[in-house]
Each structure stands twice: as C-alpha cells, then as structure tokens.
Design an enzyme around this catalytic site. Structure first.
Site, PDB file in Angstrom:
ATOM      1  N   TYR A  36      42.676  66.829  35.709  1.00 16.22           N
ATOM      2  CA  TYR A  36      42.565  65.502  36.306  1.00 16.22           C
ATOM      3  C   TYR A  36      43.930  64.975  36.767  1.00 16.22           C
ATOM      4  CZ  TYR A  36      41.771  60.553  36.757  1.00 16.22           C
ATOM      5  OH  TYR A  36      41.712  59.293  37.250  1.00 16.22           O
ATOM      6  N   TRP A  94      46.176  62.407  40.031  1.00 18.56           N
ATOM      7  CA  TRP A  94      46.258  61.785  41.351  1.00 18.56           C
ATOM      8  C   TRP A  94      46.960  62.672  42.370  1.00 18.56           C
ATOM      9  CZ3 TRP A  94      45.820  57.037  44.253  1.00 18.56           C
ATOM     10  CH2 TRP A  94      44.761  56.248  43.817  1.00 18.56           C
TER      11      TRP A  94
HETATM   12  P1  PGD Z   1      50.200  60.797  38.140  1.00 17.92           P
HETATM   13  O1  PGD Z   1      51.468  60.176  37.714  1.00 17.92           O
HETATM   14  O2  PGD Z   1      49.665  60.402  39.464  1.00 17.92           O
HETATM   15  O3  PGD Z   1      49.186  60.438  36.995  1.00 17.92           O
HETATM   16  O4  PGD Z   1      47.233  59.948  35.616  1.00 17.92           O
HETATM   17  P2  PGD Z   1      47.761  61.044  36.635  1.00 17.92           P
HETATM   18  O5  PGD Z   1      47.930  62.309  35.871  1.00 17.92           O
HETATM   19  O6  PGD Z   1      46.914  61.073  37.841  1.00 17.92           O
HETATM   20  O7  PGD Z   1      50.349  62.380  38.040  1.00 17.92           O
HETATM   21  C1  PGD Z   1      50.178  63.223  39.100  1.00 17.92           C
HETATM   22  C2  PGD Z   1      51.071  64.437  38.917  1.00 17.92           C
HETATM   23  O8  PGD Z   1      50.747  65.365  39.927  1.00 17.92           O
HETATM   24  C3  PGD Z   1      52.545  64.141  39.059  1.00 17.92           C
HETATM   25  O9  PGD Z   1      53.281  64.746  38.026  1.00 17.92           O
HETATM   26  C4  PGD Z   1      52.899  64.743  40.419  1.00 17.92           C
HETATM   27  O10 PGD Z   1      54.240  65.200  40.526  1.00 17.92           O
HETATM   28  C5  PGD Z   1      51.926  65.901  40.480  1.00 17.92           C
HETATM   29  N1  PGD Z   1      51.626  66.338  41.842  1.00 17.92           N
HETATM   30  C6  PGD Z   1      51.613  65.592  42.966  1.00 17.92           C
HETATM   31  N2  PGD Z   1      51.313  66.370  44.030  1.00 17.92           N
HETATM   32  C7  PGD Z   1      51.130  67.614  43.572  1.00 17.92           C
HETATM   33  C8  PGD Z   1      50.814  68.855  44.227  1.00 17.92           C
HETATM   34  O11 PGD Z   1      50.602  68.942  45.417  1.00 17.92           O
HETATM   35  N3  PGD Z   1      50.714  69.949  43.431  1.00 17.92           N
HETATM   36  C9  PGD Z   1      50.912  69.896  42.086  1.00 17.92           C
HETATM   37  N4  PGD Z   1      50.784  71.019  41.407  1.00 17.92           N
HETATM   38  N5  PGD Z   1      51.231  68.731  41.463  1.00 17.92           N
HETATM   39  C10 PGD Z   1      51.336  67.610  42.199  1.00 17.92           C
HETATM   40  C11 PGD Z   1      46.796  58.732  36.044  1.00 17.92           C
HETATM   41  C12 PGD Z   1      45.728  58.225  35.100  1.00 17.92           C
HETATM   42  O12 PGD Z   1      46.371  57.570  33.989  1.00 17.92           O
HETATM   43  C13 PGD Z   1      44.802  57.264  35.719  1.00 17.92           C
HETATM   44  S1  PGD Z   1      44.161  57.672  37.262  1.00 17.92           S
HETATM   45  C14 PGD Z   1      44.404  56.128  35.121  1.00 17.92           C
HETATM   46  S2  PGD Z   1      43.421  55.007  35.941  1.00 17.92           S
HETATM   47  C15 PGD Z   1      44.696  55.833  33.731  1.00 17.92           C
HETATM   48  N6  PGD Z   1      45.321  54.561  33.606  1.00 17.92           N
HETATM   49  C16 PGD Z   1      45.935  54.211  32.471  1.00 17.92           C
HETATM   50  C17 PGD Z   1      46.166  52.859  32.070  1.00 17.92           C
HETATM   51  O13 PGD Z   1      45.789  51.902  32.757  1.00 17.92           O
HETATM   52  N7  PGD Z   1      46.821  52.651  30.910  1.00 17.92           N
HETATM   53  C18 PGD Z   1      47.222  53.655  30.123  1.00 17.92           C
HETATM   54  N8  PGD Z   1      47.856  53.388  28.995  1.00 17.92           N
HETATM   55  N9  PGD Z   1      46.991  54.926  30.472  1.00 17.92           N
HETATM   56  C19 PGD Z   1      46.390  55.252  31.605  1.00 17.92           C
HETATM   57  N10 PGD Z   1      46.183  56.552  31.924  1.00 17.92           N
HETATM   58  C20 PGD Z   1      45.448  56.982  33.085  1.00 17.92           C
END
Ligand code: PGD
Length: 842
Positions: free
Chosen positions: A169, A171
């Site tokens: 999972y 973004w």
């Molecule tokens: P991102 O920081 O977007 O967080 O959690 P999510 O894991 O989606 O991480 C994306 C990662 O993908 C980054 O490390 C980025 O470098 C990597 N990445 C980007 N592009 C690529 C690519 O092309 N290839 C590869 N291999 N990697 C890539 C988010 C999640 O956190 C979400 S959606 C929600 S809604 C939740 N919200 C909360 C919250 O409100 N409060 C808390 N405490 N915790 C949460 N966690 C959840």
C-alpha cells in the site's frame, strides 16, 4: 454495489486496460540505455530498452506530480527550479511544487542496490532481528535481481503464493505507466499469485460503511459541484477537514480548482462553520473574515455532538419528516436510540455536551442554523481514522437526512470536497489508459484467481504477520490470515504509515525475506533485506490525467533529467525479474515505457473520436509538451449529487437493499457485532479524554502534514520551514504548555506505553486544551533505545480496528503524555544515507 459514472476508485488504473497483443521491440528501437548499469554489463533484455526518449539540456519542461502540473527549469542538464504551470499572482500558491530539485538531488537518495549483510551471507539464516541495524552491502544490479528472483521463486514453491505479501500500500508517484504498485502486482500475478489488501488507510472505515448506508463508497465520488455550492449554499459546515492543506495534492495530478474554490469561499458572505479540535491551516485561513465560527470538540466525540444537534432538531420540530419518510429507512429505530428508549440514555444536548465539551447553546444554535438555511456539510476523513470510525459519516448522513436538503442545489453532505478537487465539474474528456495487473501466465492462472481471494484488510498487516491462520470478522464475513514469509513493498513507506511502529517492528522480523524499492532511504527501506534504488518520477517519461474527478487535463510527464546514480524504473526491475521467471514477453508485451505511454494516450484518442473530442496525435502532443485541457459541458457545471434520487427515488434508487438511505441497516444489524449496531450510534473509544483512569493525559491527533504528502517531501528544504529544533513540530495549547513548563521551541518528549518520540513545541492557541497535534509522515528515526528522534506520530498510535465491520485504522485514537526533554539530544540523521554501508560489489 453500483458505482456511478462519476465515482472514482483509487485503484481504477489497475483495471483500466485489457492487455493488447504482444508487440516486439524492433532492433533499432531497442538501443542501449544511456543509463545502463554502471558496472558496464548488459544485464538483461530490460536494460537494453530505451528508457527516456529525450532530455532538455537547457530550458523548461512540463511534467506532473501529485502536487500539480509543473514547469521545471533545467540548466546544463540540472533542475534549478520548479513551479506550478501557469502559477499567477492571484492564484493560491502551492509550496509543494517548488522542491522538485530537492527531491532529485536529496542526500537520502539510494544510490545502488543494497543488501543487508546477514541476508547476503545466508538468506536462510539472515538474523531478521538485525533489520534496521545491520550493515548494508552494495551489490551489483545483477546480483540483486538474482537474490530477489530466488526468494520469490523459493517462497512460492515451498510455501505457496499466499506467503508473498504484495499488497504494498502507498501513495507512490503519479503516472499511469510507472505505477509501481500495479507493476509489482503484475509481476506477482503473472508469476502465480500473492496476498493483497482490501480498502486503504485514507477511508478504511467510511468506504466499507457507506455502501450499506447510501449504496456507494461515497468518499470517492464527485460532489455537488463548486459553482452550485457557490450559488446556492448559505451555510458551509467544514467538519473535520483541512482542505487548504489536503487540496495541495491529488492521487493523480491535482488541477488546483479546490484551493481556488476555498479561496473564493473566503471572499463570499456565506456563514462558514469549522468543527475541528485543531485550529488547522483551513480554520486559520477562513477565520480571517466575518461570519466564520470555529468549534473545537473533544477528539473522537463528533458523533455525540451530532446526536445533540439532532436531538434538538427533533424536539424543536425543526427537521424534515417528509424527507425521512420518502428517502430513508429506519429513522424510527434510530429515534428509539436517540430518545433513550433502547438504553435509557437520552442523547440531548446536555448529554452530548458532557461528552464532546461543546456547550449546549452552540449545538442548539447549529441545529437551527443548519435547518433554516441551505447548508452543505463538507466532512473530511480524519474522524473516521479512529476507533468506531464507521459511525461519524453514517451519523452525518442521518443528520443531513433530518435537515432534508440532500439532492437540492447546495444542500446535503459531501465527503470529498477536501480531496482531489471533488467539487470541480467533470469535463467531457477522453480518458487515457494505464498499466494493469495483466493476465496470469500458464500455471499462474489458477493462482491469479486464488490470489484475489487472499486479501487482508490493509490495516491488519501487523496482526496478520503475528497471527497466521487467525480468522477475523470483516464486514459480515470472515478473513483467514495467510502465513506471510516474503514482503515486497514498493511505493509506500509502511514503517511510518502503519500504527504502533514498535509493535510492527517486532512482527516485521517474522518473514524470511523483505524487499523494498524506493528512491530514498526511508525507514521502510532501512528495515528491508534487499533495497532497490528507483528513479523519481522526474527521471522517467510518463503520462497522467489531472483531476481525479474532473478529468480536466491529460498531462505529459516528461523526464526532466537523467537517472541518478544506479536508479532504475520499477518497470525495468520487474521486467528483469519477469525474464528470470520466464514471462518477460508477457510482462513487457515487448514495449518500452514510451510505447506504453503512447498506447495509453491512443486509448483516449480512440475513445474521444466518436464523442467528437479532438486531440492531436501522440507525437504532436508529446513534442508540444503541454497538457491537453478538455471542455466542461454546461450541464456538468450544474451537477447536484443525489438530485436524480430526489427527483425519483424509485427510478433512481440507491444501491442499498432498500434503495433508500439506510439509517437502519438490516444487513449491518444481522452481523450482530458488539462494536457496530444496525444504526449509527455513540461508542466510547478505548482511549479518549473523557474516560476514567486515563492511561495518559493528552489526546494526540496526527493529521496530514501541511508541507509534505504523508512522508513524501520530508527530505526537502520545505522541512526548514516547519521543523522546530530540527524535529517535527507538535502543537500544544499555551495553558497546557505553561502547566508543563514547556516553551515555544523546546524539544519535548511525547510518550505512552507504546513508545516515545521527540518533537519541537509550538505553543499557542491552535489546538483545544488537552489536545496535541503531531502530523503523520515524519520519517521514523529511532535512537538505540527505540525513541524516535524525529517525531514520527505512529510510534504512539494504537493499532486496533475501527470495528469488526470495516477493520479500518485508528491513528487518531491515542492518549499521550508530554514533558520538556532533559536527556541528551541526538541529531536527526534519517535524511542522510545510512552510515553502515560497505561497497562490496558482488
Ligand atoms: P508516502 O509518504 O506517500 O506514504 O502512507 P504512504 O506509504 O502512502 O509513501 C510513499 C513512498 O513511495 C515514499 O517513500 C516514496 O518515496 C515512494 N515512491 C514514490 N514513487 C515511487 C516509485 O515510483 N517507485 C517506488 N518504488 N517508490 C516510490 C500514507 C498513509 O498513511 C495514508 S494514505 C493514510 S490516509 C494514513 N494516514 C495517517 C494519519 O492520518 N495519521 C497517522 N498517524 N498515520 C497515518 N498513516 C496512513
């Protein structure tokens, strides 16, 4: 459940296209990549592909990202600046657009394939307890591919496909070609299957609950459009949403209309009511005008507050009985509960006030204001990321049903105004295709079928790792956890986004193999066995729609610069793995990324023609390097959600069993859960400020950050704008700070039984007393004792389910203590490369 034409599924790209017949790469097209492996070897077919078609040495290039359509300036082959395309003085600025270069040239880039030392020595006796502590060894790309291929093959053969977790999972980045999660799942499903996930962390509770109530996911649906709201609504209630922050991004590429809408809303004379325990950026922005009101309830008690308002409506007769009779079912059963006939507790304002901390007069006034004026309730998702998160949105639908304006212009509720410009009218667009999970190769087909039935609720990952074979309740059914032995993560930062990290890290030691691809040394990559360096989206060509609901533009996402270090596209890595597994041809269909992109574009071109949508051919579009913007038909500018249903509830019935809004759901009632009744109701959370024998003193809220996208962009110069004493800022009320001897800028220790973090105090009146705000997404950076030096909120949060129904995640149900930190302060070093690396090159 039926999903309307306007609904958007985050995962839609997954199913966007049926694979076309294989097309082989012609010899002259398959030129050597200028970025081929630095070791000077041709590793495989995939590295022969031409990955980036052309690069600008000096000039401006248009591309896209979650944070918008961007224009980057390139000098001597390096990015020197970036901004939104067409950013004008009048427009609301989006600071996230300015740090493209910081990302590409970040100190925390992973430069080479890396393997944990003990794993490299012996993958079968790799000392998993050393994950996150072991030395890193640089290996050749070829060696890394071999190690991954062996681990996947062996796990599948010995333990079965369900032992491979590839739910992965996250973004990720925008772009329909380099959708790394789909690319991983394509590799895994073609190879024979994997364990996946259901739902997401964003709307884990609401998206499972609302189909029972209104027949759709609702949280990912087009809303009554902004122009209609602007023209008709008299009162806007923003309930637990922070659109001025969350509209800086979208799952595809934001088109920016949402920020403009709220900016215009500010200039209007409408009454704006903001309900949030935090004086968020949106509250601050909209309070700076006449006719705005901020109400700060105790966290996790909104449902009680709604009940107080609804009880007032009922007892004063200011509710729409006709609407309830014609368009809803089960109000009578709910009424018995509200009036205390079922449990002897009358849910009046006195009762509500004792729970939510909002005075009775305010609730009574809200009841009157909402009923007497055309009112749009815009709710966010944070309040459903809490225990019993199924209840708030169900209760809000019930409240809106009592008001009776659902389906009228500017009235009712909307659960996606704060997300991806949910109120922007839909354009008459031709929609591009996207990468898909493909077809299973022979031998895999049966397992592909099976793989899709091995899915765990996304937030149960830690529970699943700890308890293989355990059976849990889920939305009326049962889920049996598989025994996971290999985790493959791309596009997410799970050691950061998941709750109760200390517990997670314990169970994270269980699988034999953990593989992560990322561009950066996040906590997730640091806790893996094999790490593959990937390109950022600025180092590869791609294409995206902009406007998750509006489909307003097709955006060329051109590579800005050459690949950095040994970074490769996920596509290349999975193509090479597919070759090892014997299905390279099926995986790539013989196409380079550029050819896929052209195919995705042509899907739009083809489907647009019969609709009279004129588009240039691909080459013209690509060479011009500008987005295509579609027209918005006049009728779409007047779209009112649920107006069809209101006009004719029989012909346009909802996707619920009764076809109406279900205030009482027979289906839910029959599940017979002790933590979710057949009607919306108040449940006391396991941790909250009103409880007896509180385990800690303050309620911690961890909303989405102002200047990041989750954990993305934490490693850019934007951090200089918000970090306090080089830590994640924590907002504390000035009276609380005084009582604790905490001053602005102090480093504080925030702790509970689950863990401890350091943060930088921001003292003021920006939170309700007793509440602390520490945004999610700070990179987890533990010291030797496990204290997070950087302030990652999920060290402190609770890893339980919202209820047996949705099994959503609950980060916003957490009590913590806070004190001025007196210990030795260690440097935050998560934004640098790990120190314990060796250049071994096997
Ligand atoms: P991102 O920081 O977007 O967080 O959690 P999510 O894991 O989606 O991480 C994306 C990662 O993908 C980054 O490390 C980025 O470098 C990597 N990445 C980007 N592009 C690529 C690519 O092309 N290839 C590869 N291999 N990697 C890539 C988010 C999640 O956190 C979400 S959606 C929600 S809604 C939740 N919200 C909360 C919250 O409100 N409060 C808390 N405490 N915790 C949460 N966690 C959840």
């Amino acid at each position: 459940m039926s999903i309307s034409r306007r609904s958007v599924l985050k995962a839609s790209a997954l199913f966007a296209l049926v694979p076309l017949a294989p097309k082989l790469l012609s010899a002259n097209e398959a030129s050597m990549s200028e970025h081929a492996d630095k070791m000077g070897k041709v590793m495989s077919k995939a590295s022969e592909m031409k990955y980036v078609t052309s690069l600008v040495e000096n000039g401006e290039v248009v591309t896209g990202a979650h944070w918008g359509i961007l224009k980057a300036t390139i000098k001597h082959g390096k990015i020197v600046s970036s901004n939104g395309l067409n950013t004008s003085k009048e427009k609301i600025k989006n600071p996230l657009q300015t740090v493209v270069a910081d990302q590409v040239y970040a100190k925390s880039r992973i430069k080479h394939p890396m393997v944990r030392k003990s794993y490299l020595k012996d993958p079968h006796n790799s000392k998993p307890e050393l994950r996150g502590k072991d030395e890193w060894v640089r290996v050749s790309y070829k060696k890394a591919i071999e190690l991954i291929a062996n681990a996947v093959k062996e796990t599948r053969e010995k333990k079965g496909p369900q032992a491979i977790f590839a739910g992965s999972y996250g973004w990720k980045s925008s772009g329909n070609m380099h959708n790394c999660v789909v690319l991983l799942q394509r590799y895994m499903s073609m190879g024979g299957g994997f364990t996946g996930i259901t739902a997401d962390y964003s709307t884990g509770a609401a998206q499972v609950m609302l189909p029972h109530v209104v027949g759709t996911l609702e949280v990912y649906n087009q809303q009554t459009v902004f122009p209609v709201v602007m023209e008709n609504s008299k009162v806007i209630v923003i309930w637990g949403a922070n659109p001025m922050v969350t509209l800086r991004i979208a799952y595809s590429v934001t088109e920016g209309s949402g920020l403009e809408f709220f900016n215009n809303l500010k200039k209007s004379d409408k009454k704006i009511i903001l309900i949030d325990p935090i004086k968020s950026d949106t509250v601050q922005f909209l309070m700076d005008r006449k006719n705005s009101q901020w109400i700060a309830p105790i966290p996790n008690t909104d449902v009680a507050m709604m009940l107080g308002i609804m009880h007032t409506m009922y007892t004063t007769g200011k509710y729409d009985k006709k609407f309830l009779d014609n368009y809803t079912t089960g109000f009578d059963k709910f009424l018995d509960y509200m009036l205390g006939k079922t449990d002897g507790v009358v849910k009046d304002t006195k009762w509500a006030s004792s729970i939510c901390g909002v005075d009775e007069a305010t609730m009574k006034d809200l009841a009157k204001t909402m009923f007497e004026n055309r009112t749009m309730i815009m709710a966010g998702w944070g309040m459903q990321r809490a225990q019993h998160g199924e209840q708030p949105h169900w209760m809000l639908v019930t409240l809106a049903s009592m008001i009776g304006q659902i389906g009228l212009p500017g009235g009712g509720f909307g659960f996606s105004y704060h997300y991806a410009n949910g109120g922007n009218p839909t354009a008459k667009a031709a929609v591009i295709g996207g990468m898909n999970v493909g077809k299973a190769t022979s031998g895999g087909a049966a397992w592909l079928q099976k793989a899709s039935s091995v899915n765990i609720p996304v937030s149960k990952i830690a529970d699943c790792l700890a308890n293989p074979g355990k059976v849990i309740d889920a939305n009326g059914g049962k889920v049996k956890y598989p025994d996971i032995d290999l985790i493959y993560w791309v596009g997410g930062n799970t050691i950061g986004h998941h709750q109760n990290i200390n517990n997670y890290l314990k169970v994270w030691q269980k699988p034999s193999h953990i593989i992560v691809h990322d561009a950066f040394w996040t906590a997730s990559t640091r806790h893996a066995d094999i790490v593959m360096p990937t390109t950022t989206s600025y180092e590869r060509d791609d294409i995206s729609m902009s406007g998750d609901y509006s489909n307003l533009n097709i955006v060329p996402m051109k590579a800005l610069v050459k690949r950095q270090y040994e970074a490769k596209d996920d596509y290349e890595i999975f193509s090479d793995l597919a070759e090892k597994a014997g299905f390279y041809k099926e995986y790539t269909e013989g196409k380079t990324p550029r050819e896929w992109i052209e195919q995705f574009y042509n899907t739009a071109l083809k489907s647009g023609k019969p609709q009279g949508i004129s588009m240039p051919d691909f080459k013209t579009f690509w060479d011009k390097n500008m987005p295509i913007t579609f027209e918005v038909p006049e009728e779409d500018k007047t779209y009112v959600r649920y107006s069809d249903f209101r006009d004719d509830p029989i012909l346009n019935s909802l996707g619920t069993p009764s076809g109406k809004i279900e205030i009482y759901s027979e289906v839910v009632a029959k599940m017979n859960y002790d933590d979710c009744r057949g009607y919306p109701s108040w449940f006391e959370p396991v941790e909250w400020l009103g409880m007896k024998n509180k385990p800690a003193e303050f309620h911690l809220l961890s909303p989405h950050p102002e200047l990041r996208l989750h954990s993305q962009l934490a490693n850019t110069s934007l951090r200089d704008k918000y970090a306090v004493s080089d830590r994640e800022p924590i907002w504390i009320h000035e009276e609380d700070a005084k009582a604790k001897g905490i001053k602005n800028g102090d480093i504080v220790r925030v702790f509970n039984a689950r863990g401890e973090v350091l943060a930088g105090a921001v003292v003021g009146k920006h939170v309700r007393k007793g509440v602390l705000k520490l945004s999610e997404g700070a990179w987890y950076n533990p010291d030797s004792k496990g204290l997070c030096k950087n302030g990652c909120a999920n060290v402190l949060t609770l890893d339980i389910s919202t209820s047996k129904l949705a099994n959503g995640n609950c980060p916003n149900t957490a009590l913590v203590n806070i004190e001025k930190y007196k210990g030795k302060v260690e440097k935050v070093d998560i934004f640098e490369e790990p120190k314990n690396m060796r250049d071994f090159r096997i």
